[in-house]
Structure formats: C-alpha cells, structure tokens
Design an enzyme around this catalytic site. Structure first.
Site, short mmCIF file in Angstrom:
data_model
loop_
_atom_site.label_atom_id
_atom_site.label_comp_id
_atom_site.label_asym_id
_atom_site.label_seq_id
_atom_site.Cartn_x
_atom_site.Cartn_y
_atom_site.Cartn_z
N ASP A 7 103.00 109.58 16.48
CA ASP A 7 103.07 108.33 17.21
C ASP A 7 102.35 108.57 18.55
O ASP A 7 102.03 109.72 18.89
CB ASP A 7 104.53 107.95 17.44
CG ASP A 7 104.69 106.69 18.27
OD1 ASP A 7 103.93 105.73 18.07
OD2 ASP A 7 105.59 106.67 19.12
N ASP A 9 102.92 106.47 22.02
CA ASP A 9 103.73 106.26 23.23
C ASP A 9 105.04 107.04 23.17
O ASP A 9 105.82 106.90 22.23
CB ASP A 9 104.02 104.77 23.41
CG ASP A 9 102.74 103.98 23.60
OD1 ASP A 9 101.88 104.42 24.38
OD2 ASP A 9 102.59 102.92 22.97
#
Length: 261
Positions: A7, A9
């Site tokens: 991922d 963020d």
C-alpha cells in the site's frame, strides 16, 4: 516469480498526517469552504476509501445549500474534480519539500526483494501521481522505475473491496499464493484478505487501534537495525528479530503452501 505489493499511504511514508490532511485543509481554504478537518476528524474519515470520496462526504444537502454549491450530480462531480486537483497539487508540493518521512525498513526490504528477483508493486486508492511521487521520494527514481503501480480510479470499487489487489495479481501474472502484501489499515487488510493474499500490517499513526485479525504478521514497522520493529501479533510464529526480512516474507508464503497441502 513472487511479488511484494505495498500500500502507499501509511506504509511507504507517514503520508496521512503530514501530507494528505494538510493538503485537504489547504484546498478547503483555497475554495473558501468553512471546513478544517482535525486529526480526530481525519481518523474517522480514513474509513472512507479514496480522497475524492472523503471530500464528497461534505456534500450533504444542508452543506450544499449553506455554501451555494451546485446540487446537480454532474456539477458536483466537476466540483469534486476541481477540489481533488487542488488537493493533489498541495500534496505533491509537500512530497517535494520532503515533509513526509519514509517508514523504517522500506528501502531495505525493496533491495532484498529486487536482489532475489521478486516483482514489486504498489496498490493504493490514492491518485497515481501522488503514489508515484511518494514512491520516488521514499525509494529513489531508479528503484521506483521497477515497480508496477495500481492506483486511483483504475477499479470501480476502492478498499476494503478487493478490486485493486485482484487487478494487481492478474496484471502481474501470478497466483495469490505467490504474493505478500504490506498494509497499514483495517480497510487495506480486508481488501487484501478478500483477494486471498497474505498480508503484513505495519501499523501507522492513525491505525494502531484497528482490528487486524487475519493478518500474517502485525508489527510497528518493517524495522531497521537502529530502529527495530515491535511485534504486535505473530500468529504464524515468524519471530522476526527487529526487522521484517525477505526470509520473513518467504516463510509467510511457505506457510500458505503448507496449509494448502
């Protein structure tokens, strides 16, 4: 060829606190909106996948009427696009200014995976331009060039729906048993698990209290020698010693194969 899928963020860098939240608030000020999200507000809003979707939550009938905003769906879509463009510009400026620190262990594990011939990817609900900017900031342009990026509106449903991970697996040409995901949120974990992927969670500043049941490993970070990771949950008894390494990732994949057999 196995794959390591990150991922963006909260995983590559602490982007939510130092990048996205300030960028949202600067955008609201740019457009003269009476909105300023606090850290507590934003912690709740992170349950909504996607920046445009978080801003769209403002468009209640009362808010629209009170601020003279358009009520027609197409006009609101155009307005959200303008807000999001401004927000992305503020965010990119924060990345360029080096305001978001890389999380421990990212460059180290990327180098280990590259050396072993693993595929590398990022799967995120954020805009592709934002993801690419963070990735290059964290790992450098040369390493970033070796990543596949799946981001933004390339799928219809955002996390916790599994769509982005299903797209990544299909595009990478691998099966679910050949990939490990690194996430930081419950929404991201649910998306990865729904796609059938083993997942490591590196908790971030906004997600420490979330439910990470089903994760293969939950740690404070991927860890470095001078900044070791704390183990928060270790259901596979992997016992990484301060650092999540390629050996840890391989053990996770082997545990999946053993379970299948």
């Amino acid at each position: 060829m196995p794959a390591l899928i990150f991922d963006c963020d909260g995983v590559l860098a602490d982007t939510e606190r130092y990048g996205h939240l300030p960028a949202f608030n600067r955008t609201f000020a740019d457009f003269g909106l009476p909105v300023h999200w606090s850290e507590a507000d934003y912690a709740d809003l992170l349950r909504i996948g996607g920046g445009k979707e978080r801003m769209a939550s403002l468009l209640t009938p009362d808010f629209v009427a009170a601020n003279g905003l358009p009520a027609a769906p197409e006009a609101q879509k155009e307005l959200l696009a303008a807000w999001h463009k401004s927000k992305s510009q503020h965010y990119a400026a924060a990345v360029e200014d080096g305001q978001m620190p890389a999380r421990p262990g990212i460059v180290r594990i990327v180098d280990e995976a590259r050396s072993a011939g693993w595929q590398l990817a990022v799967a995120s609900t954020s805009a592709e331009s934002s993801v690419r900017a963070v990735l290059e900031h964290v790992v450098g342009p040369e390493r970033a060039a070796g990543f596949r990026i799946y981001a933004g509106d390339v799928v219809a449903r955002k996390k916790p729906a599994p769509d982005i991970y299903e797209l990544a697996i299909e595009d990478l040409g691998i099966s679910t048993k050949d990939a490990v995901v690194v996430e930081d949120s419950e929404n991201g974990l649910r998306a990865a698990l729904a796609a059938g992927l083993k997942t490591i969670v590196t908790v971030s500043s906004y997600t420490a209290g979330e439910n990470f049941g089903g994760a293969a490993l939950v740690v404070s970070s991927l860890g470095e020698i001078d900044e070791p990771a704390d183990i928060l949950s270790d259901p596979l008894a992997l016992r990484p010693r301060g650092e999540v390494t390629l050996a840890t990732l391989t053990a996770i994949l082997e545990s999946l194969e053993a379970k299948a057999s």
